[in-house]
Scaffold this motif. Sequence first.
Motif, PDB file in Angstrom:
ATOM      1  N   ASP A  27      47.651 -75.197  24.892  1.00 19.99           N
ATOM      2  CA  ASP A  27      48.900 -75.651  25.508  1.00 19.99           C
ATOM      3  C   ASP A  27      50.085 -75.301  24.623  1.00 19.99           C
ATOM      4  O   ASP A  27      51.154 -74.915  25.114  1.00 19.99           O
ATOM      5  CB  ASP A  27      48.831 -77.156  25.754  1.00 19.99           C
ATOM      6  CG  ASP A  27      50.010 -77.669  26.577  1.00 19.99           C
ATOM      7  OD1 ASP A  27      50.464 -76.949  27.496  1.00 19.99           O
ATOM      8  OD2 ASP A  27      50.482 -78.793  26.304  1.00 19.99           O
ATOM      9  N   LEU A  28      49.904 -75.411  23.304  1.00 14.56           N
ATOM     10  CA  LEU A  28      50.965 -75.031  22.368  1.00 14.56           C
ATOM     11  C   LEU A  28      51.361 -73.578  22.570  1.00 14.56           C
ATOM     12  O   LEU A  28      52.549 -73.252  22.712  1.00 14.56           O
ATOM     13  CB  LEU A  28      50.488 -75.257  20.932  1.00 14.56           C
ATOM     14  CG  LEU A  28      51.419 -74.734  19.828  1.00 14.56           C
ATOM     15  CD1 LEU A  28      52.640 -75.628  19.692  1.00 14.56           C
ATOM     16  CD2 LEU A  28      50.679 -74.643  18.493  1.00 14.56           C
ATOM     17  N   GLU A  29      50.370 -72.682  22.623  1.00  9.74           N
ATOM     18  CA  GLU A  29      50.687 -71.259  22.766  1.00  9.74           C
ATOM     19  C   GLU A  29      51.340 -70.974  24.112  1.00  9.74           C
ATOM     20  O   GLU A  29      52.289 -70.180  24.200  1.00  9.74           O
ATOM     21  CB  GLU A  29      49.438 -70.406  22.585  1.00  9.74           C
ATOM     22  CG  GLU A  29      49.725 -68.922  22.642  1.00  9.74           C
ATOM     23  CD  GLU A  29      48.597 -68.053  22.114  1.00  9.74           C
ATOM     24  OE1 GLU A  29      48.752 -66.811  22.138  1.00  9.74           O
ATOM     25  OE2 GLU A  29      47.574 -68.601  21.661  1.00  9.74           O
ATOM     26  N   ALA A  30      50.862 -71.635  25.163  1.00 10.71           N
ATOM     27  CA  ALA A  30      51.460 -71.416  26.488  1.00 10.71           C
ATOM     28  C   ALA A  30      52.907 -71.893  26.506  1.00 10.71           C
ATOM     29  O   ALA A  30      53.786 -71.218  27.073  1.00 10.71           O
ATOM     30  CB  ALA A  30      50.645 -72.152  27.545  1.00 10.71           C
ATOM     31  N   ARG A  31      53.174 -73.038  25.904  1.00 12.21           N
ATOM     32  CA  ARG A  31      54.543 -73.560  25.870  1.00 12.21           C
ATOM     33  C   ARG A  31      55.460 -72.673  25.031  1.00 12.21           C
ATOM     34  O   ARG A  31      56.612 -72.428  25.394  1.00 12.21           O
ATOM     35  CB  ARG A  31      54.546 -74.988  25.305  1.00 12.21           C
ATOM     36  CG  ARG A  31      54.031 -76.047  26.276  1.00 12.21           C
ATOM     37  CD  ARG A  31      53.909 -77.393  25.572  1.00 12.21           C
ATOM     38  NE  ARG A  31      53.513 -78.464  26.467  1.00 12.21           N
ATOM     39  CZ  ARG A  31      54.342 -79.245  27.142  1.00 12.21           C
ATOM     40  NH1 ARG A  31      55.658 -79.066  27.015  1.00 12.21           N
ATOM     41  NH2 ARG A  31      53.903 -80.205  27.913  1.00 12.21           N
ATOM     42  N   LEU A  32      54.956 -72.194  23.891  1.00 13.02           N
ATOM     43  CA  LEU A  32      55.756 -71.279  23.076  1.00 13.02           C
ATOM     44  C   LEU A  32      56.138 -70.045  23.898  1.00 13.02           C
ATOM     45  O   LEU A  32      57.274 -69.552  23.812  1.00 13.02           O
ATOM     46  CB  LEU A  32      54.977 -70.852  21.840  1.00 13.02           C
ATOM     47  CG  LEU A  32      54.740 -71.902  20.752  1.00 13.02           C
ATOM     48  CD1 LEU A  32      53.792 -71.379  19.689  1.00 13.02           C
ATOM     49  CD2 LEU A  32      56.063 -72.341  20.112  1.00 13.02           C
ATOM     50  N   GLY A  33      55.215 -69.564  24.699  1.00 13.26           N
ATOM     51  CA  GLY A  33      55.488 -68.379  25.514  1.00 13.26           C
ATOM     52  C   GLY A  33      56.573 -68.597  26.535  1.00 13.26           C
ATOM     53  O   GLY A  33      57.256 -67.637  26.946  1.00 13.26           O
ATOM     54  N   ARG A  34      56.788 -69.853  26.969  1.00 13.89           N
ATOM     55  CA  ARG A  34      57.813 -70.138  27.981  1.00 13.89           C
ATOM     56  C   ARG A  34      59.205 -70.332  27.387  1.00 13.89           C
ATOM     57  O   ARG A  34      60.176 -70.469  28.133  1.00 13.89           O
ATOM     58  CB  ARG A  34      57.420 -71.386  28.777  1.00 13.89           C
ATOM     59  CG  ARG A  34      56.172 -71.192  29.636  1.00 13.89           C
ATOM     60  CD  ARG A  34      56.053 -72.279  30.688  1.00 13.89           C
ATOM     61  NE  ARG A  34      55.782 -73.599  30.140  1.00 13.89           N
ATOM     62  CZ  ARG A  34      54.559 -74.095  29.932  1.00 13.89           C
ATOM     63  NH1 ARG A  34      53.485 -73.356  30.191  1.00 13.89           N
ATOM     64  NH2 ARG A  34      54.402 -75.318  29.480  1.00 13.89           N
ATOM     65  N   ILE A  35      59.327 -70.355  26.074  1.00 11.96           N
ATOM     66  CA  ILE A  35      60.643 -70.522  25.453  1.00 11.96           C
ATOM     67  C   ILE A  35      61.529 -69.325  25.796  1.00 11.96           C
ATOM     68  O   ILE A  35      61.178 -68.175  25.533  1.00 11.96           O
ATOM     69  CB  ILE A  35      60.526 -70.672  23.926  1.00 11.96           C
ATOM     70  CG1 ILE A  35      59.807 -71.986  23.579  1.00 11.96           C
ATOM     71  CG2 ILE A  35      61.904 -70.646  23.259  1.00 11.96           C
ATOM     72  CD1 ILE A  35      59.573 -72.192  22.086  1.00 11.96           C
ATOM     73  N   VAL A  36      62.678 -69.610  26.380  1.00 15.66           N
ATOM     74  CA  VAL A  36      63.646 -68.560  26.733  1.00 15.66           C
ATOM     75  C   VAL A  36      64.552 -68.323  25.532  1.00 15.66           C
ATOM     76  O   VAL A  36      65.234 -69.244  25.066  1.00 15.66           O
ATOM     77  CB  VAL A  36      64.470 -68.959  27.968  1.00 15.66           C
ATOM     78  CG1 VAL A  36      65.539 -67.904  28.260  1.00 15.66           C
ATOM     79  CG2 VAL A  36      63.555 -69.143  29.185  1.00 15.66           C
TER      80      VAL A  36
END
Length: 558
Positions: free
Chosen positions: A214-223
């Motif tokens: 979940d951490l990696e997925a959330r980092l990927g969504r950072i604009v």
Amino acid sequence: MPTDIEIARAATLQPITAIAERIGIPEDALHPYGRHIAKVDHAHIRSLEARPEGKLILVTAISPTPAGEGKTTTTVGLGDALNRIGRKTVICLREPSLGPCFGMKGGAAGGGKAQVVPMEAINLHFTGDFHAITSAHSLAAALIDNHVYWGNALDIDLRRVAFRRVLDMNDRALRTITQSLGGVANGFPREDGFDITVASEVMAVFCLARDLADLEARLGRIVVAETRDRKAVTLADLKATGAMTVLLKDALQPNLVQTLEGSPALIHGGPFANIAHGCNSVIATRAGLKLGDYVVTEAGFGADLGAEKFFDIKCRQAGLSPSAVVIVATVRALKMHGGVAKSDLGRENVEALERGFANLARHVENVRRFGAPVVVAVNHFHADTEAEHAALKALCRDRLDVEAITCRHWAEGGAGAEALAHAVTALADSGPAAAPRFAYPDAMPLEAKIRTVAQTLYGAADIQVESKAAAKLAAFEQAGHGHLPVCMAKTQYSFSTDPTLMGAPSGHVVAVRDARLSAGAGFVVAICGEIMTMPGLPKVPAAEGIHLDAEGRIEGLF
């Protein structure tokens, strides 16, 4: 009376393996940092998923004043008291930031006989979590400029890079900078700036993530930026998330320490509540709920900031439901809200206390809006009088129908908070925790969400959204982020955006001067008034009094 650091230094600490054993963590699930600190292994955290959860107790407070409220001290004292009366309890706290430690606040590990220890380590480098978060954020910032330097295949518009740099120190000189000067070899010059690490979206992601995936997925969504045709560029587009997750892998394991009385405490993550969401990590809170019958956690600053975000952001995302809320107040602080100068707080003044009571009353009413039962903890100071405490208890009973309990945990440890512990268990055990009633629905437009918080919780007449902020909010909604909750960044000292307006002001206007999208964390930040995401040091910073004595011991930290 000895100082906090002298009390902490005189304590006999138990091996961290003994603390872990109390809550069923085996030695092979620990990654020790010396004898008294350990990280709890990811695999062991995953193994807890099938266990039932304990009851969650949230500690919040009135609007802070220079007189002091003692929210962290009360959180620790309550945890110790619950363990004293036979309730297996885990304390969950945020990690202190170096900026306030060397700035105005000093340490943040509780106080007196209600502390988490080892105090010096917790307040300074601890297990390096903040350094890891700063490094992961810095890697992302470097990759943005490196991508532009090597041809800019994503067509990033350098005028629209939104991802600022971070540093875990108060340094006002870095709020706005010009970077990449010195010629072609150093890249393309542009305006940039620094926030403090606790305001980083990486910190928010770290504290809201359920696990490493979940951490990696959330980092990927950072604009991080926009292209010239105004399309969003994310960290996933820059292929940054794998390396960032590697840097954060060990840091994401919760830190286990102990109180002076040997209660287990998970200290993990540390977003500020005046500029971020102000709660410890979801991983630590959920682990605590699996390991103990009760978890006592805190939300930063007053209930208008930390508690509101605890409900509207953390509970919304993590599915948490507090069984009881403790609102911390002091006679001294309420007299300040009633107009008394700090120098006069030692004198009995029931009339000023009654005037300042309006601040506590609004916080109680606000917490009740979320559907949680409330008790007031009155943190006792030596100059308080019996008449003042009696008046405060009567005001709480007669005007709010809430119990106010005098607590002496600072001087007496857990024994001084046993009455509070009994009151909390009575509330928590009265039935299953109700799902929170959020301040607004997901479908409400972003500006309306900001207005709702300002009017219903702050007592404002309205909000005034500057054109730049309004345009950003509209763009966020058009890009599909309108369902996100809002994270209000404003002064902690007042319900208004004016830090000098104490008590319970009404009819004011909340000025919203900017907005930031935190798509990875899952909220939109509304920057109100003059709040800064990179604080400055005061005229006489705490750092001037911190030093090593002749024997190499730290002095002046707290």
